[in-house]
Design an enzyme around this catalytic site. Structure first.
Site, mmCIF file in Angstrom:
data_model
loop_
_atom_site.group_PDB
_atom_site.id
_atom_site.type_symbol
_atom_site.label_atom_id
_atom_site.label_comp_id
_atom_site.label_asym_id
_atom_site.label_seq_id
_atom_site.Cartn_x
_atom_site.Cartn_y
_atom_site.Cartn_z
ATOM 1 N N CYS A 182 0.836 -1.207 0.000
ATOM 2 C CA CYS A 182 0.000 0.000 0.000
ATOM 3 C C CYS A 182 0.870 1.256 0.000
ATOM 4 O O CYS A 182 1.453 1.615 1.019
ATOM 5 C CB CYS A 182 -0.912 -0.033 1.229
ATOM 6 N N ASP A 213 11.733 -14.975 3.058
ATOM 7 C CA ASP A 213 13.137 -14.706 2.702
ATOM 8 C C ASP A 213 14.131 -14.840 3.854
ATOM 9 O O ASP A 213 15.327 -14.914 3.619
ATOM 10 C CB ASP A 213 13.269 -13.283 2.124
ATOM 11 N N MET A 230 13.386 -17.468 -4.949
ATOM 12 C CA MET A 230 13.144 -16.154 -4.339
ATOM 13 C C MET A 230 14.086 -15.898 -3.171
ATOM 14 O O MET A 230 14.810 -16.788 -2.738
ATOM 15 C CB MET A 230 11.700 -16.072 -3.860
ATOM 16 N N ARG A 261 14.694 -12.145 -2.518
ATOM 17 C CA ARG A 261 15.075 -10.729 -2.715
ATOM 18 C C ARG A 261 16.600 -10.605 -2.610
ATOM 19 O O ARG A 261 17.306 -11.336 -3.276
ATOM 20 C CB ARG A 261 14.351 -9.826 -1.710
HETATM 21 P P1 ADP Z 1 7.489 -6.487 3.601
HETATM 22 O O1 ADP Z 1 6.767 -6.112 4.837
HETATM 23 O O2 ADP Z 1 7.302 -7.920 3.219
HETATM 24 O O3 ADP Z 1 8.938 -6.050 3.633
HETATM 25 P P2 ADP Z 1 6.893 -4.216 1.847
HETATM 26 O O4 ADP Z 1 8.276 -3.688 1.869
HETATM 27 O O5 ADP Z 1 6.172 -4.245 0.555
HETATM 28 O O6 ADP Z 1 6.808 -5.714 2.387
HETATM 29 O O7 ADP Z 1 6.050 -3.374 2.909
HETATM 30 C C1 ADP Z 1 4.693 -3.661 3.158
HETATM 31 C C2 ADP Z 1 3.898 -2.405 3.333
HETATM 32 O O8 ADP Z 1 4.369 -1.694 4.483
HETATM 33 C C3 ADP Z 1 4.007 -1.392 2.202
HETATM 34 O O9 ADP Z 1 3.170 -1.681 1.136
HETATM 35 C C4 ADP Z 1 3.583 -0.112 2.904
HETATM 36 O O10 ADP Z 1 2.183 -0.021 3.013
HETATM 37 C C5 ADP Z 1 4.184 -0.297 4.283
HETATM 38 N N1 ADP Z 1 5.483 0.396 4.343
HETATM 39 C C6 ADP Z 1 6.642 0.015 3.772
HETATM 40 N N2 ADP Z 1 7.620 0.901 4.001
HETATM 41 C C7 ADP Z 1 7.066 1.897 4.725
HETATM 42 C C8 ADP Z 1 7.551 3.129 5.283
HETATM 43 N N3 ADP Z 1 8.822 3.525 5.123
HETATM 44 N N4 ADP Z 1 6.678 3.887 5.982
HETATM 45 C C9 ADP Z 1 5.406 3.487 6.148
HETATM 46 N N5 ADP Z 1 4.880 2.348 5.651
HETATM 47 C C10 ADP Z 1 5.698 1.568 4.948
#
Ligand code: ADP
Length: 358
Positions: free
Chosen positions: A76, A130, A172, A174
Site C-alpha cells: 500500500c 526470505d 526467491m 530478494r
Molecule cells: P514487507 O513487509 O514484506 O517487507 P513491503 O516492503 O512491501 O513488504 O512493505 C509492506 C507495506 O508496508 C508497504 O506496502 C507499505 O504499506 C508499508 N510500508 C513500507 N515501508 C514503509 C515506510 N517507510 N513507511 C510506512 N509504511 C511503509
C-alpha cells in the site's frame, strides 16, 4: 497490565506460509485475555479503506494448515503518505482499535513504527519467506519455502540424472540468499550463487567440468533471485548459457518464482508463528510497543523495531547518514555483533556447500 479493549491484526507485504497460524494465535490469545480482535483486510490498505472484520475463536478455525493469509495482503503506497497515515489513524479511532499486531517483513515494520509514532501501539511479527530480517534468526515462512524448493528440485534432479542434464534453478529471497544457500545444501546443488558472497564463475564452471569428467551425470545449480549481471540481467539465465557453452552439458533454466511462497506451512512455521503470535499479544498487554518478536538462539524474544530495522540497514550497507546517532555505543556494538553473526553463518554454510556438494 495494560487493559486494551480491542486490538487489530493485519498481514502486509509479501505473503508467507504460517501467517494464518500467527493470526489464529494472536486472535485466540487476545480473546483468552478478554481483548477483542479485529482483522484488517489487505494489509495497511484495509486500515485506510476501513476493511475491518471481527475475528472470533471460530472464525480463525481451520487456517493453521493453510498457506497464504486469510486477511489477504497488499503493498500500500498510500499508507506511506501523511494523508494515508491520517486515514489509518482515523480508522483505528472509529473502530476503537487500541493497538495493532502487524505480521510481515521490514516494510511492514516501518509502517508499524509510523503508527506507533502517531499514538497507536504496535508489535511486529515476522512473516516473510526470505529470512531477510537480520535481527532475527528466523522469519515465519522460511522453512516452508525451503521445503517447497526441495520438493520441486528433487523432481528436477531425477530427470537431470536420467538425461545427464543440468538445471539452473532461480529461487526467491530478494537480496537475501538464504533460501538458495540452505536449500541448495539440502539438494546437493553443485554450485550455489547468492548475493552475499562474491561469485567465482570460473571456479564454478571448473567444478562442474571436473565433476562431469569424474562421471557425474545430473547437476543442480541454485541461484538466488537477487543475483544479477553488471548490466542488470538475472544471473541464473546467464549462468545456464555459460554452463552449456563451457561444459557441454545440456542445461535448462527454471524460475520457481511464487510457487515458493505457497503451500501448507511446515511444523516449524506453524509452531514458530503460534509462539510469536502469543508473544506479540503478551507484549502488548505488558504495555510494550514498537517491538518486533524475534527468534534468538532458539528462544522467542523481542527487540525495538527501530533497532531491528537499523541493524538490517547496517547489514545491508544501507545505513542513512545519522541513522546511528540516536543509539548508544552499546546498541551499536550489539548491532555489529548481530551483523557479524549473520555473516559468519552465511560464510560457514557457503564453505560447507562448496566442500560437500560435488
Ligand atoms: P514487507 O513487509 O514484506 O517487507 P513491503 O516492503 O512491501 O513488504 O512493505 C509492506 C507495506 O508496508 C508497504 O506496502 C507499505 O504499506 C508499508 N510500508 C513500507 N515501508 C514503509 C515506510 N517507510 N513507511 C510506512 N509504511 C511503509
Amino acid at each position: 497490565m495494560t487493559k486494551f479493549r480491542r486490538i487489530g491484526v493485519l498481514t502486509s507485504g509479501g505473503d508467507a506460509p504460517g501467517m494464518n497460524a500467527a493470526i489464529r494465535a494472536i486472535t485466540r490469545k487476545a480473546l483468552e485475555q478478554g481483548v477483542e480482535v479485529m482483522g484488517i483486510i489487505g494489509g495497511y490498505s484495509g486500515l485506510i479503506n476501513e476493511k475491518i472484520i471481527p475475528l472470533t475463536t471460530r472464525s480463525v478455525a481451520n487456517i493453521i494448515n493453510r498457506g497464504g493469509t486469510m486477511l489477504y495482503s497488499d503493498r500500500c503506497v498510500e499508507f506511506k503518505t501523511e494523508e494515508g497515515m491520517a486515514k489509518a489513524i482515523a480508522t483505528c479511532k472509529k473502530y476503537d482499535i487500541d493497538a495493532i499486531v502487524a505480521i510481515g517483513g521490514d516494510g511492514t515494520f516501518r509502517g508499524a513504527t509510523d503508527l506507533t509514532l502517531r499514538g497507536v501501539p504496535t508489535i511486529g511479527v515476522t512473516g516473510t519467506i526470505d529470512n531477510d530480517i537480520t535481527a532475527t534468526d528466523y522469519t515465519v515462512g522460511f522453512d516452508t519455502a525451503m521445503n517447497t524448493v526441495l520438493e520441486a528440485v528433487d523432481k528436477l534432479r531425477d530427470t537431470c540424472e536420467s538425461h545427464a542434464r543440468c538445471n539452473v534453478v532461480e529461487v526467491m529471497g530478494r537480496n537475501c540468499g538464504q533460501i538458495a544457500l540452505m536449500s541448495g545444501i539440502a539438494l546437493g546443488a553443485i554450485v550455489i550463487c547468492i548475493p552475499e558472497v562474491p561469485f567465482d564463475e570460473k571456479l564454478a564452471l571448473e567444478k562442474i567440468k571436473s565433476a562431469k569428467d569424474a562421471g557425474k551425470r545430473g547437476f543442480v545449480v541454485l541461484v538466488s533471485e537477487g543475483c544479477f549481471t553488471e548490466d542488470g540481467k538475472p544471473y541464473g539465465e546467464v549462468l545456464r548459457e555459460k554452463i552449456e557453452e563451457e561444459t557441454g552439458i545440456e542445461s535448462k533454466f527454471v524460475r520457481l518464482a511464487h510457487i515458493v511462497r505457497g503451500g501448507a506451512p511446515t511444523l516449524r512455521d506453524r509452531l514458530t508463528a503460534t509462539k510469536m503470535g502469543v508473544a506479540a499479544v503478551e507484549l502488548l498487554l505488558e504495555g510494550k510497543s514498537n517491538r518486533v518478536v524475534i527468534e534468538d538462539d532458539g528462544k522467542i524474544t523481542d527487540l525495538d523495531i527501530v533497532f531491528a530495522l537499523t541493524t538490517d540497514s547496517m547489514y545491508k550497507n544501507k545505513l542513512k547518514e545519522g541513522a546511528l546517532d540516536k543509539f548508544s555505543e552499546e546498541d551499536i556494538a550489539a548491532m555489529k555483533a548481530i551483523c557479524d553473526k549473520r555473516k559468519a553463518e552465511i560464510d560457514e554454510l557457503y564453505k560447507i556447500a562448496y566442500d560437500v556438494c560435488k
